[in-house]
Design an enzyme around this catalytic site. Sequence first.
Site, PDB file in Angstrom:
ATOM      1  N   HIS A   1       1.651  -4.973   3.144  1.00 45.65           N
ATOM      2  CA  HIS A   1       2.437  -5.597   4.214  1.00 45.65           C
ATOM      3  C   HIS A   1       3.557  -4.617   4.580  1.00 45.65           C
ATOM      4  O   HIS A   1       4.005  -3.852   3.722  1.00 45.65           O
ATOM      5  CB  HIS A   1       3.015  -6.899   3.648  1.00 45.65           C
ATOM      6  CG  HIS A   1       3.685  -7.783   4.637  1.00 45.65           C
ATOM      7  ND1 HIS A   1       4.986  -7.591   5.039  1.00 45.65           N
ATOM      8  CD2 HIS A   1       3.251  -8.886   5.297  1.00 45.65           C
ATOM      9  CE1 HIS A   1       5.322  -8.550   5.905  1.00 45.65           C
ATOM     10  NE2 HIS A   1       4.280  -9.348   6.076  1.00 45.65           N
TER      11      HIS A   1
ATOM     12  N   ASP B   1       3.738  -7.126  -5.510  1.00 43.75           N
ATOM     13  CA  ASP B   1       4.088  -8.023  -4.410  1.00 43.75           C
ATOM     14  C   ASP B   1       3.162  -9.239  -4.536  1.00 43.75           C
ATOM     15  O   ASP B   1       1.985  -9.192  -4.194  1.00 43.75           O
ATOM     16  CB  ASP B   1       3.881  -7.312  -3.071  1.00 43.75           C
ATOM     17  CG  ASP B   1       4.085  -8.255  -1.884  1.00 43.75           C
ATOM     18  OD1 ASP B   1       4.250  -9.473  -2.095  1.00 43.75           O
ATOM     19  OD2 ASP B   1       4.053  -7.761  -0.741  1.00 43.75           O
TER      20      ASP B   1
ATOM     21  N   GLN C   1       1.283 -13.342  -1.830  1.00 46.67           N
ATOM     22  CA  GLN C   1       0.037 -14.051  -1.512  1.00 46.67           C
ATOM     23  C   GLN C   1      -0.760 -14.472  -2.745  1.00 46.67           C
ATOM     24  O   GLN C   1      -1.857 -15.008  -2.610  1.00 46.67           O
ATOM     25  CB  GLN C   1      -0.856 -13.178  -0.610  1.00 46.67           C
ATOM     26  CG  GLN C   1      -0.233 -12.840   0.733  1.00 46.67           C
ATOM     27  CD  GLN C   1      -0.085 -14.044   1.662  1.00 46.67           C
ATOM     28  OE1 GLN C   1      -0.680 -15.103   1.455  1.00 46.67           O
ATOM     29  NE2 GLN C   1       0.715 -13.894   2.697  1.00 46.67           N
TER      30      GLN C   1
ATOM     31  N   LYS D   1       6.167 -19.556   1.022  1.00 48.44           N
ATOM     32  CA  LYS D   1       4.701 -19.395   0.993  1.00 48.44           C
ATOM     33  C   LYS D   1       4.079 -20.191  -0.156  1.00 48.44           C
ATOM     34  O   LYS D   1       2.869 -20.224  -0.309  1.00 48.44           O
ATOM     35  CB  LYS D   1       4.329 -17.915   0.857  1.00 48.44           C
ATOM     36  CG  LYS D   1       4.663 -17.092   2.102  1.00 48.44           C
ATOM     37  CD  LYS D   1       4.130 -15.690   1.953  1.00 48.44           C
ATOM     38  CE  LYS D   1       4.747 -14.706   2.938  1.00 48.44           C
ATOM     39  NZ  LYS D   1       4.254 -14.842   4.303  1.00 48.44           N
TER      40      LYS D   1
ATOM     41  N   CYS E   1       1.360  -7.804  10.226  1.00 44.23           N
ATOM     42  CA  CYS E   1       2.346  -6.928   9.562  1.00 44.23           C
ATOM     43  C   CYS E   1       1.671  -5.943   8.621  1.00 44.23           C
ATOM     44  O   CYS E   1       2.185  -5.667   7.523  1.00 44.23           O
ATOM     45  CB  CYS E   1       3.395  -7.732   8.800  1.00 44.23           C
ATOM     46  SG  CYS E   1       4.371  -8.795   9.838  1.00 44.23           S
TER      47      CYS E   1
HETATM   48  N1  PLP Z   1       4.125  -9.299   1.293  1.00 52.21           N
HETATM   49  C1  PLP Z   1       3.001  -9.929   1.644  1.00 52.21           C
HETATM   50  C2  PLP Z   1       1.717  -9.564   0.985  1.00 52.21           C
HETATM   51  C3  PLP Z   1       3.044 -10.898   2.641  1.00 52.21           C
HETATM   52  O1  PLP Z   1       1.920 -11.526   3.001  1.00 52.21           O
HETATM   53  C4  PLP Z   1       4.288 -11.222   3.242  1.00 52.21           C
HETATM   54  C5  PLP Z   1       4.379 -12.212   4.325  1.00 52.21           C
HETATM   55  O2  PLP Z   1       3.417 -12.487   5.020  1.00 52.21           O
HETATM   56  C6  PLP Z   1       5.433 -10.547   2.814  1.00 52.21           C
HETATM   57  C7  PLP Z   1       5.308  -9.602   1.831  1.00 52.21           C
HETATM   58  C8  PLP Z   1       6.782 -10.841   3.404  1.00 52.21           C
HETATM   59  O3  PLP Z   1       7.214 -12.098   3.025  1.00 52.21           O
HETATM   60  P1  PLP Z   1       8.558 -12.727   3.610  1.00 52.21           P
HETATM   61  O4  PLP Z   1       8.460 -12.611   5.106  1.00 52.21           O
HETATM   62  O5  PLP Z   1       8.556 -14.122   3.131  1.00 52.21           O
HETATM   63  O6  PLP Z   1       9.699 -11.926   3.081  1.00 52.21           O
END
Ligand code: PLP
Length: 404
Positions: free
Chosen positions: A122, A199, A202, A225, A363
């Site tokens: 992301h 990270d 997900q 999430k 993203c």
């Molecule tokens: N990392 C992953 C794999 C994501 O899917 C997302 C959001 O879609 C993020 C990071 C960013 O999360 P947040 O916008 O809640 O900070």
Amino acid sequence: MYDIQKIREDFPILSRTVYDKPLVYFDNGATTQKPRLVVDSLVDEYYSVNANVHRGVHYLSQQATELHEASRETVREFINAGSINEIIFTRGTTESINLLVSSFGEEFMEEGDEVIVSVMEHHSNIVPWQLLAARKGIAIKVIPMNDKGELLLDEYEKLFSERTKIVSVTHVSNVLGTVNPVKAMIATAHAHGVPLLVDAAQSIPHMKVDVQELDADFLVFSGHKVYGPTGVGVLYGKEEWLDRLPPYQGGGEMIQHVSFEKTVFNELPFKFEAGTPDYIGTTGLAKALDYITALGLDQIAAYEHELTVYATQRLKEIPGMRIFGEAAEKGAVISFLVGDIHHFDMGTLLDRLGIAVRTGHHCAQPLMQRLGIEGTVRASLALYNTKEEIDALIAGIERVNKMF
Ligand code: PLP
């Protein structure tokens, strides 16, 4: 017993309509809906306990502090961290990664040093490293993947050099659904003497994640999430690492003593929590984690797997269907394109049928470049989705298909 009807009743929004159609919500990767008990906890705390935490001797402040710190313990237990000192509350995954990149980069990285990330990250696990690269002249190395969307572990090994200081990879891809073998990847990083950041944005909502079992050095996720409120997230870090990292932001809460000559920082975890925390949000997050713990993460994972298999099989019956991401280990995310129908058109037309999917690059533009596409339609599933909703999605896609 996984009583889906009863579970759905816990989520009031699921009974609303959109354009006079029943809402079918498949944008769970972006954010999940909230069970009533999470929203109730926010309202209750504002109405009956609200006071700033950690600073007050008065009753309400102490009660609010107790709730806030109990939530930290809930998070600790949920990911099986060794100590509450290892649980830092942030605004979400993005802030957690920025915190880590900033502090770790400041303390441990010099010009010419390297970070390893993967091609399926992301943007929030790419751009902070790029900002650090611009500040300090570090290099970013990228783990490639095969056409199924699986990381090439041999190539990963080869990326390590004397200058590698950290690895930062996603547990589950928000586009492909690939579940990366982070435990093995952590072992590889450790064999090269470097830490690894997972990270888990997900993965946390969908599977049991145990930081000690993984031996993760750092792990981040977002409350919203995982059925919790927006604006609250977590950075887990091993105490031995967090102790050595400098603070990210300065302000109240993160200090023990301040004078104009010298300031002494607070202990963990407060060293990284400048300013008033979202103490109402942390209670909501704890309620959400309790909720899914009570349902059982294994049951949730099994149910979502069944839905994903069913959805994939039905989608594949549609002429012109292309699914992106067919890893052997795959979570409840399905990205696709149909014929040459633009993803925005598909998303917009499905929306008119009451079906919420996400469209675009999610993203993850470097991943889109690797796939040679601009974007996809993405259906990301959650514990409250049903086979009937998948049937509605299939019928919707078929309808759009006919229109084109
Ligand atoms: N990392 C992953 C794999 C994501 O899917 C997302 C959001 O879609 C993020 C990071 C960013 O999360 P947040 O916008 O809640 O900070």
